[in-house]
Each structure stands twice: as C-alpha cells, then as structure tokens.
Enzyme design. Structure first.
Site, PDB file in Angstrom:
ATOM      1  N   ASP A 223       0.826  -1.202   0.000  1.00 36.91           N
ATOM      2  CA  ASP A 223       0.000   0.000   0.000  1.00 36.91           C
ATOM      3  C   ASP A 223       0.867   1.263   0.000  1.00 36.91           C
ATOM      4  O   ASP A 223       1.867   1.314   0.722  1.00 36.91           O
ATOM      5  CB  ASP A 223      -0.864  -0.035   1.271  1.00 36.91           C
ATOM      6  CG  ASP A 223      -1.946   1.025   1.280  1.00 36.91           C
ATOM      7  OD1 ASP A 223      -2.834   0.968   0.413  1.00 36.91           O
ATOM      8  OD2 ASP A 223      -1.910   1.913   2.150  1.00 36.91           O
ATOM      9  N   GLU A 274      14.059 -15.705   0.906  1.00 34.80           N
ATOM     10  CA  GLU A 274      14.294 -16.807   1.858  1.00 34.80           C
ATOM     11  C   GLU A 274      13.323 -17.948   1.583  1.00 34.80           C
ATOM     12  O   GLU A 274      13.481 -19.045   2.094  1.00 34.80           O
ATOM     13  CB  GLU A 274      14.050 -16.335   3.303  1.00 34.80           C
ATOM     14  CG  GLU A 274      15.111 -15.395   3.827  1.00 34.80           C
ATOM     15  CD  GLU A 274      14.669 -14.693   5.123  1.00 34.80           C
ATOM     16  OE1 GLU A 274      13.616 -15.058   5.705  1.00 34.80           O
ATOM     17  OE2 GLU A 274      15.391 -13.760   5.529  1.00 34.80           O
TER      18      GLU A 274
HETATM   19  C1  GLC Z   1      -4.172   3.074  -0.749  1.00 41.17           C
HETATM   20  C2  GLC Z   1      -5.414   2.223  -0.658  1.00 41.17           C
HETATM   21  C3  GLC Z   1      -6.559   3.071  -0.197  1.00 41.17           C
HETATM   22  C4  GLC Z   1      -6.219   3.632   1.175  1.00 41.17           C
HETATM   23  C5  GLC Z   1      -4.898   4.374   1.148  1.00 41.17           C
HETATM   24  C6  GLC Z   1      -4.386   4.635   2.537  1.00 41.17           C
HETATM   25  O1  GLC Z   1      -4.256   4.028  -1.730  1.00 41.17           O
HETATM   26  O2  GLC Z   1      -5.659   1.605  -1.891  1.00 41.17           O
HETATM   27  O3  GLC Z   1      -7.764   2.376  -0.142  1.00 41.17           O
HETATM   28  O4  GLC Z   1      -7.235   4.503   1.581  1.00 41.17           O
HETATM   29  O5  GLC Z   1      -3.893   3.630   0.508  1.00 41.17           O
HETATM   30  O6  GLC Z   1      -3.964   3.462   3.141  1.00 41.17           O
END
Ligand code: GLC
Length: 571
Positions: A223, A274
């Site tokens: 993310d 790993e």
């Molecule tokens: C990314 C995710 C989104 C989230 C953001 C903060 O863009 O796809 O859904 O709100 O990160 O974590």
C-alpha cells in the site's frame, strides 16, 4: 506441439512451485468486508471467503489479493491497521485464515496479502505508547511528531494537506493534559505515518513479512509504496514550493517517491528470497511512469501497478500507446507488466465507460461545478448509459486478459457490476467523504457487498444485512442469475480466464498494422489473435476460429465496442 498442449502441462502443482507464477497471473482482488458474510453480522469475513473457494476456482483466476483483514476500527476500510500480525476478530481468527489459505492452495490459487507500511492506525499499541510517552522519547520516534508553530505551538508544523482533505497534521494532548505536539498523517488522522528512518520500524515489518509468508501468503500488495521515506529537514517546505503531484522526477519531493525508499525494498527482497518459491510483491505507487521501474526491479518489489489504462478513455490510440509503453518498460526491468481497470478506490469501469468522455480525473468522484449533482466519474448520473458502459467494459476486459503480464481484477467486475450512488450520507463510511464533506462523495460506491442471489437477505451476501446498502438493481447482477444466463458477464469472464490459462505462452505481443484507426488488432504466440473495435461502425473480422467474443457478432462482423479472440494457425 500445439500451444494448448504445452500449457496444459502447467498443472496446479507446477504452479505451486514455479517461481514465475506471478508473471502472467490473473489476480482477483477481494475486499473482505464486502465479499461474503458467513455469520450474518453484515460484514464479510474469512470463512465467507473459504466458502466461496469453489466459485473462485470456477472463475479460473490464479491468485487472490486480499485487501486488509487485520484488526481495525475501519476508519479507512481496514487500511488503518491496529495489529499487523493478526486477523480482525470481526472477520475471524488466525485459524480461519489458515483454513482459507489451505483451501485456496488446494484449489491451485495463490494468496496475496495487502500490507500497509506507511501508517498504522491510531489504535496500534505503538501509537498508544507514543501518546503516553514524553516528547523526544523512543516511543514517539516510531512516528513523525513535531512541535507546532506559533507562540504556543498552536499551528501545524507545515501547510501540508492530507490526501483525504484537511491538514496532514493532528495535534495531541500530552499525558499531563496540556496541548501538545503534532503528528503527521498523509491520510486520515486515524492513520499516523510511521517513521521509516527508525530501525525498529523496519525490523518489525521484516518480522511481519515472515509471519504471513510462514502462513501461506505467496505475495504482498504494498500500500502506498512510494510514501515511506521522508525528508523532514527543518524548515519544512511549504506546499506552494513542492506542488501537489505524487512525486518529482528527481526524487526531491519531501514525502512522495524518494529514492531512499528502495533501500527498504531491497531488505524486503532478501526476506522474499528466503522462501521457495520466493514471495512476490506488487507496489501501489502513483508515481511518474519513468520512475515506476525502480519499484518493479527484481532487486526490489519485483512488480508495480500501472494505472494508465484505468485512467484512459475507451480509445484505440490511447490504449495502444499505453500498452506499448508499459510492455517496453516492464521488459527493461525484467518485471512483467500489470493491468487494471477497477479496484476498491475507483469508480467501477462498467460505469466509467458509460459516462461521457472521460478525463484524466475520471476515476474521481465529486461535486459538479454548479455544486449540485454528485459526479460519478466526472459526470452526473443522469448522463450514465449503463448498457454502453457494460459493453465497453466487457470489450476492454477481454482485451486486457489477452495482454502479456498480470491482470488484476476487482470483485464484482466479473458480474459487470456498476458503481452504486444511492448511498445516504448517514450510511457512508469512507473518510474521504467525511474529511471533504460536500466536495467528495468517497469510494463507498464500489465497495457495496456483492449480490450472490437474486432474492433473499442481502442478496445472498449473508443472513443479516449488508454494511453498505445494496440497491434493488443488484438483483439483476447476482451470481445465481448470471450462472443461468447465456452470454452473461460472469460466463464471459469464466470462459476468457479458462482460455487465457491455455493460451498464455511467451510474453510477446505483435501489433497487426492493417487494422483501421479505431480497431486494435494484436497477436500473441501460438496464433492467438485479439481484435477490439473502439469505433462506431461494425468492421470485418479477420479469418480464424472464433474462441470468445465480448458481445454478439453482427452478421459475422465485429460490432462497435466489442473484442474477439480468434485462433489462426499459419499453414
Ligand atoms: C491506498 C489504498 C486506499 C487507502 C490508502 C491509505 O491508496 O488503496 O484504499 O485509503 O492507501 O492506506
């Protein structure tokens, strides 16, 4: 040997050990809270997913990507993580997770977990410890705390905005009750940014990667992979100097896409390697195309999303340019390309394509210029032509499923599901709505629980209600309905995903130059021809055996907004 025979030898058990399984995989994104609810509490859960493994197998996907399933107050749909090494009790237990992982693997499906390293939730024990500890303490150093400006520190340390609207800083109350320091949060205030200059933070994530890899996770979706490292040298730059882009071309932005972030991913790569086969990763990095290869490097995460098709109009020239550029870019790094039209953050593509010409901002939702109508993807809903949207979405997806590289699908798109706009303000959940009240409508419209049956409680999602309201028209899109319907979108996805497994060979694509401007025609090794008509008039079909078509042909011709796959073997 025919292509079919060559690929038929790649069985599920080969897939389990093949280190390159991800290169041309079809990956299905599950947003766990909205997929299937096994206990009737209105929230989808892990056992709900396990119960649907036969559905996933029949769909023909290679991997599942699970959006966050960790303990969370759901301030941002689970992207606010309380504990990185556990399952949200509302969704199940670690045992349920193990069962799900085993069931997926037994069905020959890989498992990709979403990992959220940029920020934890404000309920994470580290953040709670930081709040209870004094300024300058080791506990505060795991996050980004600063004194405020002004005589009493009453102004935020900088003028930076949060992605979800409002300031990117929140003031705390010190343990003695006095107004205190500020902490940085690029997203909601419930998502404090972690300090990646802190070794303890780095080590803890290595532990998390091993924790899930040991529990059957085959790969990770990372993310906001481009935000982790920050230049917080004083004085902090003003937003007027740095601009609003998600990065700069030279890595000089104070928090987006800095070069040092790749030192972190080099360490992650050592952990991935790993394992046998090595764990994979894909970066969610909204960076300039020229900087994407750094994330996709085999020394780093190995693959990166490109959202170019997702942001493009339904247009032959644009599609061709994007496909060519991304294939070249991926080849230069040794990664394979990624393709995506829909996910949990954007307006569903069956809806986007039914609205008047898209703009680069088309995936966004908001208010119109007159401030009255909510816009779905740059246009009011009255202008939505659902039928056209679905036709184009089916054509676009069939084209995408023929491209070399990994295809990322979002739950519900196999039903041709449309964005839901009928959600009352009191029912909305997305922080981008609350932090921008009256300006942004938020992302709830693509996160409504799936319809499994035409009738019954929450259309078969569970025995209780659904945590976001499902409109009446969901019934027409239900899995049960489409399973009985010839030519349904579900049938199209099943057919295409099955064929794709048989047809995929070398990651090569050759454009067929004889096609008209509004028609794209390419071939893949083994005589696999793919033709899409983006124009308004039907066109002649090239010769070949028809394998699958995104819509009915017109007297043997390829109609507007339609894709076909053909097989043609040179004699
Ligand atoms: C990314 C995710 C989104 C989230 C953001 C903060 O863009 O796809 O859904 O709100 O990160 O974590």
């Amino acid at each position: 040997m025919s292509t079919t025979a060559t690929l038929a030898t790649l069985s599920d058990s080969d897939l389990a050990t093949d280190p390159n399984w991800w290169r041309q995989a079809s990956v299905y994104q599950i947003y766990p809270r909205s997929f299937s609810d096994s206990n009737g509490d209105g929230l989808g859960d892990i056992r709900g997913i396990t119960a649907k493994v036969p559905y996933l197998k029949q769909l023909g996907i290679d991997a599942v990507w699970l959006s966050p399933f960790y303990p969370s107050a759901l301030a941002d749909g689970g992207y606010d993580v309380d504990d990185y090494r556990d399952v949200d009790p509302k969704l199940g237990t670690l045992e349920d997770f193990a069962e799900m992982s085993a069931a997926l693997h037994a069905a020959g499906i890989k498992l990709i977990a979403d990992i959220v390293p940029n920020h934890s939730s404000n309920r994470h024990e580290w953040f709670q410890e930081a709040l209870a500890s004094p300024k300058g303490s080791a506990a505060r150093d795991r996050y980004i705390f600063r004194d405020g400006k002004g005589p009493d520190g009453e102004f935020p340390p900088s003028d930076w905005d949060s992605v979800f609207g409002g300031p990117a800083w929140e003031r705390i109350t010190e343990p003695d009750g006095s107004p205190g320091q500020w902490y940085m949060h690029i997203f909601a205030k419930e998502q404090p940014d972690l300090n990646w200059a802190n070794r303890e933070v780095r080590d803890d994530f290595l532990k998390t990667l091993r924790f899930w890899s040991d529990r059957g996770v085959d790969g990770f979706r990372v993310d906001v992979a481009h935000a982790l490292t920050k230049d917080l040298t004083e004085p902090l730059q003003s937003k007027l100097e740095i601009g609003t882009e998600d990065g700069t071309l030279d890595g000089s932005h104070p928090f987006w896409d800095r070069d040092e972030v790749h030192e972190i991913y080099a360490e992650w790569r050592e952990v991935f390697n790993e394992y046998n086969p090595p764990r994979t990763a894909v970066a969610e990095a909204w960076v300039h195309a020229s900087r994407r290869p750094r994330y996709a490097s085999p020394k780093g995460l190995g693959q990166a999303f490109n959202f170019d098709l997702l942001q493009a109009d339904f247009d032959a020239r644009e599609f061709r340019e994007i496909i060519t550029r991304n294939l070249l870019e991926a080849a230069a790094t040794g990664a394979s390309s990624t393709w995506v039209f829909s996910n949990h953050d954007v307006v569903r593509h069956a809806t986007r394509y039914g609205l008047p010409k898209a703009t680069p901002e088309a995936h966004k939702r908001g208010k119109g210029q007159d401030g009255k109508a909510w816009l779905l993807a740059g246009a009011p809903e009255e202008e939505l032509d659902r039928e056209l949207g679905l036709r184009r979405a089916r054509a676009a997806t069939l084209l995408m499923l023929a491209l070399p590289g990994s295809a990322y699908l979002y739950q519900g798109e196999e039903l041709g599901l449309q964005e839901v706009s009928e959600i009352r303000e009191s029912e909305r959940q997305d922080p981008s709505f609350f932090r921008n009240r009256g300006v942004e409508i938020g992302r709830d419209g693509c996160r409504v629980p799936l319809p499994w049956t035409a009738e019954g409680a929450s259309y078969g999602f569970g025995d209780g209600g659904a945590h976001l309201p499902q409109p009446r028209w969901f019934s027409d899109y239900a899995v049960g309905v489409q399973e009985e319907q010839e030519g349904s979108t579900l049938e199209l996805y099943r057919q295409a995903l099955r064929l794709r497994r048989e047809l995929q060979a070398a990651e090569e694509l050759t454009w067929h130059e004889n096609a008209k401007g509004e028609v794209l025609h390419f071939t893949r090794p083994g005589g696999w021809h793919v033709v899409t008509n983006f124009g308004e008039e039907s066109v002649e079909l090239p010769p070949g055996e028809l394998l699958v078509s995104s819509g009915p042909l017109e007297g043997g011709r390829l109609p507007a907004n339609t894709t076909v796959w053909l097989r043609w073997q040179a004699k």
